[in-house]
Motif scaffolding. Sequence first.
Motif, PDB file in Angstrom:
ATOM      1  N   UNK A  13      62.815 -21.763 -44.265  1.00 19.70           N
ATOM      2  CA  UNK A  13      63.197 -20.698 -45.116  1.00 19.70           C
ATOM      3  C   UNK A  13      64.498 -21.022 -45.907  1.00 19.70           C
ATOM      4  N   UNK A  14      64.720 -22.099 -46.231  1.00 20.65           N
ATOM      5  CA  UNK A  14      66.026 -22.371 -47.033  1.00 20.65           C
ATOM      6  C   UNK A  14      66.059 -21.587 -48.311  1.00 20.65           C
ATOM      7  N   UNK A  21      65.658 -28.631 -55.201  1.00 19.54           N
ATOM      8  CA  UNK A  21      66.543 -30.192 -55.243  1.00 19.54           C
ATOM      9  C   UNK A  21      65.497 -31.229 -54.631  1.00 19.54           C
ATOM     10  N   UNK A  22      64.897 -30.815 -53.628  1.00 21.32           N
ATOM     11  CA  UNK A  22      64.003 -31.812 -53.042  1.00 21.32           C
ATOM     12  C   UNK A  22      62.722 -31.948 -53.949  1.00 21.32           C
ATOM     13  N   UNK A  60      69.952 -34.922 -50.578  1.00 20.19           N
ATOM     14  CA  UNK A  60      69.780 -34.073 -51.379  1.00 20.19           C
ATOM     15  C   UNK A  60      69.819 -32.538 -50.668  1.00 20.19           C
ATOM     16  N   UNK A  61      69.398 -32.841 -49.410  1.00 23.74           N
ATOM     17  CA  UNK A  61      69.405 -31.444 -48.477  1.00 23.74           C
ATOM     18  C   UNK A  61      70.873 -31.135 -47.725  1.00 23.74           C
ATOM     19  N   UNK A  66      78.276 -27.469 -45.390  1.00 20.03           N
ATOM     20  CA  UNK A  66      77.689 -27.043 -44.327  1.00 20.03           C
ATOM     21  C   UNK A  66      76.674 -28.057 -43.481  1.00 20.03           C
ATOM     22  N   UNK A  67      76.661 -29.207 -44.203  1.00 23.54           N
ATOM     23  CA  UNK A  67      75.900 -30.182 -43.759  1.00 23.54           C
ATOM     24  C   UNK A  67      74.313 -30.247 -43.764  1.00 23.54           C
ATOM     25  N   UNK A  68      73.584 -30.499 -42.944  1.00 23.11           N
ATOM     26  CA  UNK A  68      72.464 -30.198 -42.905  1.00 23.11           C
ATOM     27  C   UNK A  68      71.887 -28.934 -42.090  1.00 23.11           C
ATOM     28  N   UNK A  69      71.136 -28.013 -42.980  1.00 24.33           N
ATOM     29  CA  UNK A  69      70.831 -26.909 -42.422  1.00 24.33           C
ATOM     30  C   UNK A  69      70.042 -26.985 -41.025  1.00 24.33           C
TER      31      UNK A  69
END
Length: 104
Positions: A13-14, A21-22, A60-61, A66-69
Amino acid sequence: MKRLLMISYDLNKAPSEEYKALSDYLNSIADSGLMKPLESVYLIQTAMTAQQVSEGIKKVLTSEENGLRNGTRWVVAPIKLSESTGWISESKIEWWRKAVKAGL
């Protein structure tokens, strides 16, 4: 060497920016084709390895602040369409057939 890779993902749920972006990244590395047969799956033709694509997805993510969610996951796997089966929409079948003819 051109290969066919399947990318399956769960962005948990990004925000829509991450999905865009992906999608933009995968479109930019797809040499001669990209198909999205299912909600969270892409098939791409590329000269890159699965490892290279996975590292690119991570870049990309991952945000600087925040780094990687938490909960973000993906799998990148080489596949051979001529040995695969499934049920996809009629509009995707022609792409599939061309990729099989190309030896992917």
